[in-house]
Design an enzyme around this catalytic site. Structure first.
Site, PDB file in Angstrom:
ATOM      1  N   SER A   1      45.851 -47.850  44.428  1.00 37.29           N
ATOM      2  CA  SER A   1      46.211 -46.472  44.758  1.00 37.29           C
ATOM      3  C   SER A   1      47.299 -45.885  43.853  1.00 37.29           C
ATOM      4  CB  SER A   1      46.606 -46.443  46.232  1.00 37.29           C
ATOM      5  OG  SER A   1      46.837 -45.147  46.668  1.00 37.29           O
TER       6      SER A   1
ATOM      7  N   ASN B   1      52.345 -37.255  52.513  1.00 40.11           N
ATOM      8  CA  ASN B   1      52.116 -37.577  51.101  1.00 40.11           C
ATOM      9  C   ASN B   1      50.786 -37.053  50.573  1.00 40.11           C
ATOM     10  OD1 ASN B   1      50.069 -39.406  51.923  1.00 40.11           O
ATOM     11  ND2 ASN B   1      51.574 -41.035  52.171  1.00 40.11           N
TER      12      ASN B   1
ATOM     13  N   GLY C   1      54.804 -50.984  54.377  1.00 40.87           N
ATOM     14  CA  GLY C   1      53.667 -51.899  54.498  1.00 40.87           C
ATOM     15  C   GLY C   1      53.047 -52.215  53.142  1.00 40.87           C
TER      16      GLY C   1
HETATM   17  P1  NG1 Z   1      54.220 -47.682  53.227  1.00 40.21           P
HETATM   18  O1  NG1 Z   1      54.520 -48.414  51.961  1.00 40.21           O
HETATM   19  O2  NG1 Z   1      53.897 -48.565  54.419  1.00 40.21           O
HETATM   20  O3  NG1 Z   1      55.262 -46.646  53.509  1.00 40.21           O
HETATM   21  C1  NG1 Z   1      52.581 -46.004  51.944  1.00 40.21           C
HETATM   22  C2  NG1 Z   1      52.649 -44.596  52.490  1.00 40.21           C
HETATM   23  C3  NG1 Z   1      51.675 -44.494  53.644  1.00 40.21           C
HETATM   24  C4  NG1 Z   1      50.265 -44.888  53.234  1.00 40.21           C
HETATM   25  C5  NG1 Z   1      50.297 -46.241  52.514  1.00 40.21           C
HETATM   26  C6  NG1 Z   1      48.965 -46.633  51.931  1.00 40.21           C
HETATM   27  C7  NG1 Z   1      54.592 -43.118  52.663  1.00 40.21           C
HETATM   28  C8  NG1 Z   1      55.966 -42.942  53.179  1.00 40.21           C
HETATM   29  N1  NG1 Z   1      53.985 -44.275  52.970  1.00 40.21           N
HETATM   30  O4  NG1 Z   1      52.860 -46.882  52.989  1.00 40.21           O
HETATM   31  O5  NG1 Z   1      51.702 -43.198  54.145  1.00 40.21           O
HETATM   32  O6  NG1 Z   1      49.686 -43.889  52.438  1.00 40.21           O
HETATM   33  O7  NG1 Z   1      51.271 -46.266  51.460  1.00 40.21           O
HETATM   34  O8  NG1 Z   1      48.718 -46.148  50.669  1.00 40.21           O
HETATM   35  O9  NG1 Z   1      54.073 -42.219  51.994  1.00 40.21           O
HETATM   36 ZN    ZN Z   2      45.390 -43.704  47.110  1.00 37.06          ZN
END
Ligand code: NG1
Ligand code: ZN
Length: 549
Positions: free
Chosen positions: A66, A379, A508
């Site tokens: 991603s 986002n 995560g």
């Molecule tokens: P984490 O790293 O758990 O904050 C990020 C995005 C999520 C989601 C995931 C998957 C933010 C704050 N967090 O997760 O919304 O999109 O990546 O790609 O944008």
């Molecule tokens: Zn993506």
């Protein structure tokens, strides 16, 4: 069924490289690309088993990380309707990824026995990859895993993540959702867009002196750069797209949706001409944010996932009213949604809002509770879900002579809008078309769209800690349950700021704790975020340098 061959091939060609445990997280496995070969080989076998458990329905596997840096990679599995892998299987995925190579066969053996699977011959796994340098090698590892399991497969090569989600759903609905090809994907979306642009209420985009009907797209130097020209070829004059970060630079490096959202500025090297309409994708095209430089103030303005969600929800609310059908519409957000957006949705749009923990699976699940559920992460990841029964209701209503012409037309319009939406997952291309269609309908430029509400200034920071699992959260991640005392310290700090709000949660997808803060001015939001970052550092085992106040 025996898994000896799986183990032998795995040990020989895809041995486990290191002992660092890896977890199937918010978006599958994600780490440095060179740590993933054995994990992805194993996921090939696991996807085959998942398919067998779903009576041979196609399971999707996407190789991508991603918005992460180019050297990272990742893998995620998709269930038959194109949705994320059922959460109950995340544990199986983590277990399988972490066993030593010489125990692989027996772990799979136990798993199929537990699940009652007797053959993988009729299993089908379909897969695709993004443009990362490590992706081709990982796709080979995946194919080797599927072959070792004796399952069938189809390799779709280079696709965006949402394209593969769409294809999985098409295959498993026997084409009811669309043709299971990239061509079918573009056909479905662009036909709906063209139809909508030709239907009633469509006016020509205004041509303000400083305004241009051309949309500028930053493709994050990712797979989007290869797909936008295909989209453009289908749309012709209807929407002119000019591409930057077209694959000639480093993936997601100082460009892309995540950079623009978090840094609150345009991609490096881009100068915004006031009034130009810009959008940024992330590396695998499931996120989109819009932005522009104001004609009167020359300032950068971000139209993020929240602004897109409110635009879509407002439009759908009016359209539902016009249909005269009793469809309930709701919007799902996470704690990262700007406070002003939530306020606007509840008070002005009067659409019910739900807040769920971060991660698309949570939003998607919650959105299914509504007849029409719009969900967006701030986002820029989001889509709209329409229940089967609502879809049927709309279809029947278009033929219902008891309804007025206007109501039937509204139903028809709404059905086309639904065709424009990739309901399987957030899709930057589908969201782009939806936004462009709504702006054209309202005869709005980006400035008018932006006027709906003013974002509270906000700031996101990351804090490195020894073990981020020491922070546990509750109340849809808005409160820290552990370590003891952290939440009350955050509360005390927040209380000092006008319109202050702040929360912390372990990421995560990265080994960090994320801090979010908003307040009535940018300086206050920055200060609040910093203060809270220091609290996290001191109370949750920070490493490296303490954040500077
Ligand atoms: P984490 O790293 O758990 O904050 C990020 C995005 C999520 C989601 C995931 C998957 C933010 C704050 N967090 O997760 O919304 O999109 O990546 O790609 O944008
Ligand atoms: Zn993506």
């Amino acid at each position: 069924m025996e898994f000896d061959d799986v183990q032998v091939a795995g040990e020989k060609n895809y041995p486990k490289r290191d002992e660092i445990p890896i977890q199937y997280g918010t978006a599958g496995f994600r780490t440095k690309g060179n740590r993933l070969e054995h994990v992805i080989y194993r996921m090939g076998v696991l996807a085959a088993i998942r398919s067998a458990c779903k009576n041979g329905a196609a399971i999707g596997v996407m190789i991508t990380a991603s918005h992460n840096p180019e050297e990272d990679n990742g893998v995620k599995l998709m269930d038959p309707m194109g949705e994320m892998l059922g959460p109950e299987w995340e544990k199986y995925a983590s277990d399988v990824a972490n066993v030593p190579s010489n125990e692989l066969g027996s772990v799979f053996q136990t798993l199929v026995k537990t699940l009652g699977v007797t053959s993988l011959q009729n299993s089908l796994v379909v897969f695709a990859r993004d443009t990362r340098p490590s992706s081709p090698v990982l796709a080979e590892a995946l194919e080797a895993g599927i072959k070792a399991a004796g399952a069938q497969f189809q390799n779709f090569g280079l696709l965006t993540t949402p394209q593969l989600h769409y294809i999985v759903r098409c295959i498993n609905t026997n084409g009811q959702y669309g043709k299971p090809t990239e061509e079918g994907y573009f056909e479905k979306l662009t036909e709906a867009f063209i139809k909508l642009r030709n239907m009633r209420k469509m006016k020509k985009m205004k041509t303000l002196e400083s305004y241009t009907s051309c949309l500028y797209v930053d493709a994050a130097n990712g797979i989007g750069a290869q797909k936008v020209p295909i989209l453009q070829s289908k749309l012709g004059e209807l929407l002119k797209i000019s591409l930057v970060s077209d694959g000639s630079g480093r993936l997601n490096h100082e460009c892309g949706a995540d950079f623009v959202k978090v840094q609150q500025k345009p991609p490096t090297g881009v100068t915004l001409v006031p009034g130009q309409r810009w959008a940024s994708f992330d590396g695998d095209v499931d996120r989109i944010v819009y932005y522009f430089s104001g004609v009167s103030d020359n300032q950068f303005h971000l139209l993020d996932g929240d602004k897109i969600a409110t635009l879509v929800a407002g439009y759908l609310k009016d359209l539902v009213l016009e249909t005269g059908l009793p469809l309930n519409l709701g919007l799902v957000q996470t704690a990262y949604a700007n406070g002003s957006s939530t306020n606007y949705i509840t008070k002005t749009l009067k659409v019910p809002v739900a807040c769920v923990p971060t991660g698309v699976k949570h939003l998607h699940h919650k959105a299914q509770e509504f007849d029409i559920g719009v969900y967006f992460e701030a986002n820029g990841h989001g889509t709209t879900l329409v229940s089967d029964s609502s879809y049927e209701l709309l279809q029947n209503a278009t033929k219902d002579t008891a309804k007025s012409d206007q109501q039937r037309e509204a139903c028809d319009l709404l059905l086309s809008v639904i065709d424009l939406i990739n309901q399987t997952v957030g899709d930057a291309i589908s969201d782009l078309l939806l936004v462009e269609m709504i702006l054209a309908t309202y005869d709005w430029d980006v400035e008018q769209w932006n006027k709906a509400y003013t974002d509270l200034p906000n700031r996101q920071l990351k804090v490195k800690v020894k073990d981020r699992s020491v922070i546990q959260t509750t109340d849809a991640e808005r409160k820290a349950a552990t370590p003891p005392g952290l939440q009350s310290a955050i509360d005390e700090t927040v209380a000092k700021y006008v319109s202050g709000r702040s929360f912390v949660r372990p990421s995560g997808t990265e080994d960090v704790v994320r801090v979010y803060a908003e307040a009535d001015s940018q300086a206050s939001a920055d200060e609040l975020a910093n203060e809270v970052a220091v609290l996290v550092y001191r109370m949750a085992g920070g490493i490296g340098e303490e954040p500077q106040l």
